[in-house]
Enzyme design. Sequence first.
Site, PDB file in Angstrom:
ATOM      1  N   ASP A 108       0.811  -1.212   0.000  1.00 20.54           N
ATOM      2  CA  ASP A 108       0.000   0.000   0.000  1.00 20.54           C
ATOM      3  C   ASP A 108       0.848   1.268   0.000  1.00 20.54           C
ATOM      4  O   ASP A 108       2.072   1.222   0.206  1.00 20.54           O
ATOM      5  CB  ASP A 108      -0.959   0.016   1.209  1.00 20.54           C
ATOM      6  CG  ASP A 108      -0.293  -0.486   2.490  1.00 20.54           C
ATOM      7  OD1 ASP A 108       0.943  -0.334   2.622  1.00 20.54           O
ATOM      8  OD2 ASP A 108      -0.991  -1.026   3.344  1.00 20.54           O
ATOM      9  N   ASN A 143      -7.128  -3.671  14.581  1.00 21.46           N
ATOM     10  CA  ASN A 143      -8.512  -4.003  14.187  1.00 21.46           C
ATOM     11  C   ASN A 143      -8.568  -5.214  13.255  1.00 21.46           C
ATOM     12  O   ASN A 143      -9.610  -5.498  12.688  1.00 21.46           O
ATOM     13  CB  ASN A 143      -9.168  -2.780  13.515  1.00 21.46           C
ATOM     14  CG  ASN A 143      -8.445  -2.372  12.233  1.00 21.46           C
ATOM     15  OD1 ASN A 143      -7.479  -3.016  11.825  1.00 21.46           O
ATOM     16  ND2 ASN A 143      -8.895  -1.309  11.601  1.00 21.46           N
ATOM     17  N   HIS A 199      -6.851  -5.527  10.445  1.00 23.15           N
ATOM     18  CA  HIS A 199      -6.650  -5.244   9.021  1.00 23.15           C
ATOM     19  C   HIS A 199      -5.354  -5.880   8.513  1.00 23.15           C
ATOM     20  O   HIS A 199      -4.414  -6.115   9.273  1.00 23.15           O
ATOM     21  CB  HIS A 199      -6.725  -3.734   8.716  1.00 23.15           C
ATOM     22  CG  HIS A 199      -5.537  -2.915   9.094  1.00 23.15           C
ATOM     23  ND1 HIS A 199      -5.591  -1.543   9.205  1.00 23.15           N
ATOM     24  CD2 HIS A 199      -4.249  -3.239   9.394  1.00 23.15           C
ATOM     25  CE1 HIS A 199      -4.404  -1.086   9.532  1.00 23.15           C
ATOM     26  NE2 HIS A 199      -3.570  -2.089   9.658  1.00 23.15           N
ATOM     27  N   GLU A 211      -9.463  -2.552   5.721  1.00 23.48           N
ATOM     28  CA  GLU A 211     -10.071  -2.315   7.025  1.00 23.48           C
ATOM     29  C   GLU A 211     -11.296  -3.224   7.215  1.00 23.48           C
ATOM     30  O   GLU A 211     -11.807  -3.784   6.244  1.00 23.48           O
ATOM     31  CB  GLU A 211     -10.501  -0.840   7.126  1.00 23.48           C
ATOM     32  CG  GLU A 211      -9.359   0.158   6.930  1.00 23.48           C
ATOM     33  CD  GLU A 211      -8.415   0.262   8.124  1.00 23.48           C
ATOM     34  OE1 GLU A 211      -8.206  -0.726   8.838  1.00 23.48           O
ATOM     35  OE2 GLU A 211      -7.843   1.357   8.322  1.00 23.48           O
TER      36      GLU A 211
END
Length: 243
Positions: free
Chosen positions: A67, A136, A138, A143
């Site tokens: 990313d 979380n 991810h 996400e």
Amino acid sequence: MRIIKVKDYQGMSKKVAIIMASQINMKSDCVLGLATGDTPLGMYNELVYMYKEGLIDFKDVITFNLDEYYGIPKDNSQSYKYYMNKNFFNHINIDLENTHIPNGMTDDIEEECRRYDNLIKKMGNIDIQVLGIGRNGHIGFNEPDIQFESCTHLVELDEGTVKANSRFFDNIEDVPKKAISMGIKNIMHAKKIILMASGEEKADAVKKAVEGSISPEVPASVLQLHPDAYLILDEAAASKLSK
Ligand code: PGA
């Protein structure tokens, strides 16, 4: 999904570096999927050390990063391009033409995402994809509630992710709220996946990814479906696993 438990961050970094080095030695023009953040830094240091010792050669290696922030120029010190050069590429003999990171400054997001997907395919897909995990759950910047069929796409970062990443910025307002990320589909097409996690703050996410149901709410849980996925965990990150 296979779990390898090691003592600490250093043990995790060494273990992953050894797997990466074996891959490079088996296939000199292998395609590596790389990650940023704090987690892989130790692994990059180990790989640089092995290179300097003459144990590995990056001349023909091809890389794809997961990313890049959207809207940050690549020479800005907060860009992932900058991170990769500073922490890894500048210290090894890789051909920079063979290192790929999404262009976060593109004017045409759809075209950039398509270009990235096509390039990965053209190179024969990723041999080993390295991943960290967010608090979380991810992976990359996929996400919670991501569609598992997603390819490279523009993401809105979760509030929690922005907060977690603010440690790298002077102000939380400076943290980009968007990024271009490989999708779950790109990641799942990798021939081998290695997720690394270190520290207690990752223990809940690791537990949900390993022992919870497979659900877009915990993107890393999709790895349960991959035929050759390893989780390399230090004791703290593995501390909430029941098995
Ligand atoms: P970290 O980030 O390695 O900096 O903890 C991992 C991630 O958010 O994927």
